[in-house]
Design a protein around this motif. Structure first.
Motif, PDB file in Angstrom:
ATOM      1  N   TRP A 199     -10.450  -2.318  -5.350  1.00 33.28           N
ATOM      2  CA  TRP A 199      -8.985  -1.851  -4.732  1.00 33.28           C
ATOM      3  C   TRP A 199      -7.721  -2.498  -4.745  1.00 33.28           C
ATOM      4  O   TRP A 199      -7.058  -2.407  -4.252  1.00 33.28           O
ATOM      5  CB  TRP A 199      -9.161  -1.834  -3.047  1.00 33.28           C
ATOM      6  CG  TRP A 199     -10.514  -0.924  -3.015  1.00 33.28           C
ATOM      7  CD1 TRP A 199     -10.988   0.198  -2.950  1.00 33.28           C
ATOM      8  CD2 TRP A 199     -11.967  -1.687  -2.471  1.00 33.28           C
ATOM      9  NE1 TRP A 199     -12.140   0.439  -2.535  1.00 33.28           N
ATOM     10  CE2 TRP A 199     -12.897  -0.676  -2.253  1.00 33.28           C
ATOM     11  CE3 TRP A 199     -12.326  -2.992  -2.374  1.00 33.28           C
ATOM     12  CZ2 TRP A 199     -14.093  -0.992  -2.134  1.00 33.28           C
ATOM     13  CZ3 TRP A 199     -13.640  -3.407  -1.865  1.00 33.28           C
ATOM     14  CH2 TRP A 199     -14.283  -2.308  -1.887  1.00 33.28           C
ATOM     15  N   ALA A 200      -7.888  -3.303  -5.775  1.00 32.50           N
ATOM     16  CA  ALA A 200      -6.814  -4.146  -6.237  1.00 32.50           C
ATOM     17  C   ALA A 200      -5.339  -3.367  -6.674  1.00 32.50           C
ATOM     18  O   ALA A 200      -5.617  -2.150  -7.213  1.00 32.50           O
ATOM     19  CB  ALA A 200      -7.117  -5.032  -7.671  1.00 32.50           C
ATOM     20  N   PRO A 201      -4.247  -3.856  -6.722  1.00 35.08           N
ATOM     21  CA  PRO A 201      -3.984  -5.248  -5.949  1.00 35.08           C
ATOM     22  C   PRO A 201      -3.988  -5.192  -4.411  1.00 35.08           C
ATOM     23  O   PRO A 201      -3.963  -3.882  -3.747  1.00 35.08           O
ATOM     24  CB  PRO A 201      -2.558  -5.364  -6.436  1.00 35.08           C
ATOM     25  CG  PRO A 201      -1.997  -3.898  -6.479  1.00 35.08           C
ATOM     26  CD  PRO A 201      -3.024  -3.054  -7.064  1.00 35.08           C
ATOM     27  N   GLU A 217       3.486  -8.602  -9.265  1.00 36.70           N
ATOM     28  CA  GLU A 217       4.629  -7.687  -8.888  1.00 36.70           C
ATOM     29  C   GLU A 217       4.779  -7.641  -7.200  1.00 36.70           C
ATOM     30  O   GLU A 217       5.769  -7.485  -6.723  1.00 36.70           O
ATOM     31  CB  GLU A 217       4.559  -6.412  -9.481  1.00 36.70           C
ATOM     32  CG  GLU A 217       4.960  -6.463 -10.816  1.00 36.70           C
ATOM     33  CD  GLU A 217       3.782  -6.955 -11.866  1.00 36.70           C
ATOM     34  OE1 GLU A 217       2.470  -6.979 -11.314  1.00 36.70           O
ATOM     35  OE2 GLU A 217       4.003  -7.129 -13.033  1.00 36.70           O
ATOM     36  N   ILE A 218       3.423  -7.514  -6.583  1.00 43.18           N
ATOM     37  CA  ILE A 218       3.622  -7.345  -5.198  1.00 43.18           C
ATOM     38  C   ILE A 218       3.874  -8.364  -4.458  1.00 43.18           C
ATOM     39  O   ILE A 218       4.678  -8.566  -3.692  1.00 43.18           O
ATOM     40  CB  ILE A 218       2.048  -7.081  -4.756  1.00 43.18           C
ATOM     41  CG1 ILE A 218       1.532  -5.596  -5.320  1.00 43.18           C
ATOM     42  CG2 ILE A 218       1.862  -7.099  -3.066  1.00 43.18           C
ATOM     43  CD1 ILE A 218       2.621  -4.427  -4.600  1.00 43.18           C
ATOM     44  N   LEU A 219       3.394  -9.806  -5.279  1.00 45.08           N
ATOM     45  CA  LEU A 219       3.985 -11.194  -4.496  1.00 45.08           C
ATOM     46  C   LEU A 219       5.352 -11.158  -4.787  1.00 45.08           C
ATOM     47  O   LEU A 219       6.098 -11.636  -3.783  1.00 45.08           O
ATOM     48  CB  LEU A 219       3.032 -12.192  -5.426  1.00 45.08           C
ATOM     49  CG  LEU A 219       3.427 -13.545  -4.987  1.00 45.08           C
ATOM     50  CD1 LEU A 219       3.091 -13.832  -3.681  1.00 45.08           C
ATOM     51  CD2 LEU A 219       2.819 -14.614  -5.809  1.00 45.08           C
ATOM     52  N   ASP A 220       5.827 -10.746  -5.820  1.00 43.31           N
ATOM     53  CA  ASP A 220       7.390 -10.942  -6.079  1.00 43.31           C
ATOM     54  C   ASP A 220       8.073 -10.125  -5.153  1.00 43.31           C
ATOM     55  O   ASP A 220       9.223 -10.355  -4.394  1.00 43.31           O
ATOM     56  CB  ASP A 220       7.749 -10.730  -7.530  1.00 43.31           C
ATOM     57  CG  ASP A 220       7.390 -11.723  -8.472  1.00 43.31           C
ATOM     58  OD1 ASP A 220       7.003 -13.002  -8.222  1.00 43.31           O
ATOM     59  OD2 ASP A 220       7.258 -11.529  -9.727  1.00 43.31           O
ATOM     60  N   HIS A 221       7.566  -8.940  -4.929  1.00 40.10           N
ATOM     61  CA  HIS A 221       8.114  -7.725  -3.896  1.00 40.10           C
ATOM     62  C   HIS A 221       8.101  -8.601  -2.585  1.00 40.10           C
ATOM     63  O   HIS A 221       9.178  -8.800  -1.596  1.00 40.10           O
ATOM     64  CB  HIS A 221       7.533  -6.760  -3.826  1.00 40.10           C
ATOM     65  CG  HIS A 221       8.215  -5.391  -3.079  1.00 40.10           C
ATOM     66  ND1 HIS A 221       9.339  -4.910  -3.511  1.00 40.10           N
ATOM     67  CD2 HIS A 221       7.741  -5.230  -1.921  1.00 40.10           C
ATOM     68  CE1 HIS A 221       9.666  -4.031  -2.453  1.00 40.10           C
ATOM     69  NE2 HIS A 221       8.626  -4.060  -1.612  1.00 40.10           N
ATOM     70  N   CYS A 222       7.025  -9.297  -2.096  1.00 42.77           N
ATOM     71  CA  CYS A 222       6.798  -9.758  -0.863  1.00 42.77           C
ATOM     72  C   CYS A 222       7.995 -10.903  -0.658  1.00 42.77           C
ATOM     73  O   CYS A 222       8.544 -11.119   0.346  1.00 42.77           O
ATOM     74  CB  CYS A 222       5.696 -10.318  -0.530  1.00 42.77           C
ATOM     75  SG  CYS A 222       4.371  -8.776  -0.154  1.00 42.77           S
ATOM     76  N   LYS A 223       8.018 -11.629  -1.670  1.00 42.23           N
ATOM     77  CA  LYS A 223       9.030 -12.783  -1.671  1.00 42.23           C
ATOM     78  C   LYS A 223      10.258 -12.470  -1.472  1.00 42.23           C
ATOM     79  O   LYS A 223      11.206 -12.900  -0.629  1.00 42.23           O
ATOM     80  CB  LYS A 223       9.172 -13.553  -2.801  1.00 42.23           C
ATOM     81  CG  LYS A 223       7.743 -14.435  -3.133  1.00 42.23           C
ATOM     82  CD  LYS A 223       7.601 -15.350  -4.357  1.00 42.23           C
ATOM     83  CE  LYS A 223       6.736 -16.007  -4.751  1.00 42.23           C
ATOM     84  NZ  LYS A 223       6.545 -16.707  -6.151  1.00 42.23           N
ATOM     85  N   ARG A 265      -3.569  -5.375 -12.142  1.00 47.02           N
ATOM     86  CA  ARG A 265      -3.106  -4.352 -11.538  1.00 47.02           C
ATOM     87  C   ARG A 265      -1.832  -4.389 -10.741  1.00 47.02           C
ATOM     88  O   ARG A 265      -1.377  -3.718  -9.797  1.00 47.02           O
ATOM     89  CB  ARG A 265      -4.255  -3.477 -10.561  1.00 47.02           C
ATOM     90  CG  ARG A 265      -5.625  -3.485 -11.456  1.00 47.02           C
ATOM     91  CD  ARG A 265      -6.325  -2.327 -11.065  1.00 47.02           C
ATOM     92  NE  ARG A 265      -5.695  -0.867 -10.663  1.00 47.02           N
ATOM     93  CZ  ARG A 265      -6.055  -0.110 -10.136  1.00 47.02           C
ATOM     94  NH1 ARG A 265      -7.016  -0.160  -9.216  1.00 47.02           N
ATOM     95  NH2 ARG A 265      -5.241   0.921  -9.706  1.00 47.02           N
ATOM     96  N   GLY A 266      -1.197  -5.436 -10.971  1.00 44.55           N
ATOM     97  CA  GLY A 266       0.326  -5.634 -10.458  1.00 44.55           C
ATOM     98  C   GLY A 266       0.139  -6.693  -9.181  1.00 44.55           C
ATOM     99  O   GLY A 266       1.363  -6.540  -8.407  1.00 44.55           O
ATOM    100  N   ASP A 290      -5.109  -2.619   0.622  1.00 50.91           N
ATOM    101  CA  ASP A 290      -5.586  -2.589  -0.719  1.00 50.91           C
ATOM    102  C   ASP A 290      -4.637  -1.296  -1.445  1.00 50.91           C
ATOM    103  O   ASP A 290      -4.192  -0.678  -0.896  1.00 50.91           O
ATOM    104  CB  ASP A 290      -6.948  -2.393  -1.042  1.00 50.91           C
ATOM    105  CG  ASP A 290      -7.627  -1.292   0.034  1.00 50.91           C
ATOM    106  OD1 ASP A 290      -7.187  -0.347  -0.034  1.00 50.91           O
ATOM    107  OD2 ASP A 290      -8.764  -1.694   0.550  1.00 50.91           O
ATOM    108  N   ASN A 291      -5.054  -1.164  -2.618  1.00 55.77           N
ATOM    109  CA  ASN A 291      -4.423  -0.219  -3.541  1.00 55.77           C
ATOM    110  C   ASN A 291      -3.089  -0.039  -3.270  1.00 55.77           C
ATOM    111  O   ASN A 291      -2.371   0.669  -2.905  1.00 55.77           O
ATOM    112  CB  ASN A 291      -4.998   1.203  -3.265  1.00 55.77           C
ATOM    113  CG  ASN A 291      -6.135   1.379  -3.922  1.00 55.77           C
ATOM    114  OD1 ASN A 291      -6.532   0.843  -5.067  1.00 55.77           O
ATOM    115  ND2 ASN A 291      -7.421   1.880  -3.151  1.00 55.77           N
ATOM    116  N   LEU A 292      -2.262  -1.702  -3.111  1.00 55.23           N
ATOM    117  CA  LEU A 292      -0.838  -1.686  -3.020  1.00 55.23           C
ATOM    118  C   LEU A 292       0.013  -0.826  -3.999  1.00 55.23           C
ATOM    119  O   LEU A 292      -0.215  -1.079  -5.124  1.00 55.23           O
ATOM    120  CB  LEU A 292      -0.642  -3.010  -2.782  1.00 55.23           C
ATOM    121  CG  LEU A 292      -1.278  -3.589  -1.366  1.00 55.23           C
ATOM    122  CD1 LEU A 292      -1.353  -5.269  -1.631  1.00 55.23           C
ATOM    123  CD2 LEU A 292      -1.023  -3.213  -0.297  1.00 55.23           C
ATOM    124  N   THR A 293       1.017  -0.680  -3.588  1.00 51.16           N
ATOM    125  CA  THR A 293       2.207  -0.306  -4.223  1.00 51.16           C
ATOM    126  C   THR A 293       3.447  -1.230  -3.397  1.00 51.16           C
ATOM    127  O   THR A 293       3.319  -1.484  -2.060  1.00 51.16           O
ATOM    128  CB  THR A 293       2.784   1.205  -4.228  1.00 51.16           C
ATOM    129  OG1 THR A 293       3.012   1.358  -3.002  1.00 51.16           O
ATOM    130  CG2 THR A 293       1.475   1.853  -4.827  1.00 51.16           C
TER     131      THR A 293
END
Length: 169
Positions: free
Chosen positions: A134-136, A99-105, A95-96, A146-149
């Motif tokens: 409730w991923a990501p 992408e969330i990790l890369d965005h945080c980086k 569920r991404g 949770d339910n991150l974008t």
């Protein structure tokens, strides 16, 4: 009363450790909880923490270090004031989570297990944090999100940067 003279821990934590080693059939079973509590109080598992916990349980420091090296949630270096942990396990991955990790980086300008220059944030990729429905998901210290974008992540990071997030480690 603490079993260790000149403890590096607060009296409350020392008393908690004294109790922990009595509630398990084998003293070494208290090792992981003790390491987690010590990390919360000290900020990371330092050499002094390893030495004292080994003494309290009656293990070799090498035994403690072997357990320490196995669990990714245990840190041997100080984390930032806010430790951002992004889950990339199966539900979050699908569920991404990456992408969330890369965005945080990109947002924080740091990689996995790094700390921002100002010491405010650290970032970790972690295994399951128990929020699969409730991923990501990620947690900042022990505060779940949770339910991150990527938009929601930006808002969360700015909340902490402004000093308005929970300050619990």
């Amino acid at each position: 009363m603490s079993e260790v003279a000149n403890t590096i821990f607060s009296p409350e934590l020392a008393a908690r450790f004294d109790h922990l080693v009595t509630i398990y059939p084998m003293r070494r079973s208290a090792l992981v909880p003790m390491l987690l509590y010590a990390q919360d109080e000290v900020g990371y598992v330092s050499d002094a923490v390893v030495t004292e916990i080994a003494q309290r349980i009656g293990l070799l420091e090498l035994d403690v270090r072997n357990v320490l090296s196995y669990y990714s949630m245990l840190r041997t270096k100080p984390a930032g004031k806010y430790n951002v942990q992004v889950c990339t396990n199966i539900s979050c991955m699908l569920r991404g989570g990456y992408e969330i990790l890369d965005h945080c980086k990109a947002k924080l300008g740091i990689g996995h297990k790094e700390v921002t220059k100002d010491g405010v944030f650290s970032l970790e990729e972690v295994e399951c944090i128990g929020a699969c429905c409730w991923a990501p998901a990620m947690q900042v210290n022990y505060d779940f999100h949770d339910n991150l974008t990527t938009i929601k992540v930006d808002e969360i990071i700015e909340t902490y940067r402004a000093g308005q997030g929970k300050d619990v480690k």
